[in-house]
Design an enzyme around this catalytic site. Sequence first.
Site, PDB file in Angstrom:
ATOM      1  N   ASP A 125      -3.182   2.570  -5.905  1.00 44.52           N
ATOM      2  CA  ASP A 125      -2.109   2.636  -4.910  1.00 44.52           C
ATOM      3  C   ASP A 125      -1.963   1.385  -4.052  1.00 44.52           C
ATOM      4  OD1 ASP A 125      -4.451   2.939  -3.517  1.00 44.52           O
ATOM      5  OD2 ASP A 125      -3.820   4.727  -2.407  1.00 44.52           O
ATOM      6  N   GLU A 126      -2.531   0.266  -4.472  1.00 41.76           N
ATOM      7  CA  GLU A 126      -2.351  -0.951  -3.685  1.00 41.76           C
ATOM      8  C   GLU A 126      -2.400  -2.188  -4.574  1.00 41.76           C
ATOM      9  OE1 GLU A 126      -5.553  -1.971  -0.969  1.00 41.76           O
ATOM     10  OE2 GLU A 126      -6.834  -0.488  -1.929  1.00 41.76           O
ATOM     11  N   ASP A 147       0.854  -1.194   0.000  1.00 45.41           N
ATOM     12  CA  ASP A 147       0.000   0.000   0.000  1.00 45.41           C
ATOM     13  C   ASP A 147       0.890   1.245   0.000  1.00 45.41           C
ATOM     14  OD1 ASP A 147      -2.131   1.690   0.132  1.00 45.41           O
ATOM     15  OD2 ASP A 147      -2.885   0.999   2.070  1.00 45.41           O
TER      16      ASP A 147
END
Length: 386
Positions: free
Chosen positions: A103-104, A9
């Site tokens: 974003d992960e 993350d």
Amino acid sequence: MGEVFFHIDLDAFFASVEILDNPQYKGKPLIIGTPGPRHVASTCSYEARKYGVHSAMPMTTALRLCPDAICVPGRMKRYSEMSKRVMSIIRDFAPGFLQVSVDEAFLDLTGMERIYPLPGKAARKLKAMILSETGLTVSIGVASSRFIAKLASDYRKPDGLTIVPHGKEELFVDTVGLKKLWGIGDSTLRSLEKRGITTTGTLRRYPLEELVRFFGESNGTYLYKIARGIDPGIYQGEAKSRSISTEETFYPDVYGFDALDSSLLEMSQEVMFRALDEKKVPRTVGIKLRYGDFTTTSVQTTPSKPIYSSTDVFEIAKQLLRERYSGDGVRLLGVVLSGIYDGEDVEQRDFFSDKEEKERKLEKTILSLSQKGSRIVKARNLSQKQ
């Protein structure tokens, strides 16, 4: 060694990219968003979070909590570019790659003991590679399931590493606490509290049959599993081919069409600029909604006219949202482009009107300049957020 999953993350991703490009923001409360009564904070730096600011918070509230915050407009093209760089590093690290948002991502390292005998050492190596090659920090959770790995990545942010050994999942869930378990929305939490359930321990006292009777088959089973640290199977699917998507998870839940509309615009820009970058044109636009009680719905449409720009995507997605949004608190919102085809051949270009051709050329120009670090946002899109 059994199953091993990483959840990676990026820390305060949008804000971190802005600080990377503008070092003068480092150490200061930074909010990504445009001030105004109808706007929300996309994300913020950890310095701003100390004041109680969080993602999807109305900007008026955020600035009341942190009046000295620096506000900058989001640059989805730049964030997409950095996301691609990070995801490329993660994808090359191990074959079991699954990206779930900008974003992960997850990595499945099961069966890779000979290459990575020590998961903690492998995670530290991956963190160092990402920092060295992009200047960004990530937090990684390591566990025997994707669900626990996702909880673990959030446990020691920013720049954290949390390893949950096999057999310790239930203990870790108790440490995290009921309110912070992924998938427990405000409405579900209130329903649990009405029955005196305020901890994961008290939740475990209820047999599956009672939870199903109280909350329904899907939610009851979900609660039963997560209280015991059992992966409910949220992330078992693989990424779909021939589609481009993004989604945003809100905490706490977001209410109101205006707040969702702002996020929808940014996601429409992100997916369309990714399509432009890959020289693709979509036939279909869809949205995904997940409410606070974890009820999930999706809808898509294939318009009669081709889709040329982020404005087209936004208008279609906005209409789908109006048709499907119930007014309840939203936990997750996503936009997906599908029916992807190559968009640069002469046959397809013959369908473009002069106006549509200019729109597409404009977005290509913006994409090219943004990849060089320029801050450019279409005025038409800005006006729709006012």
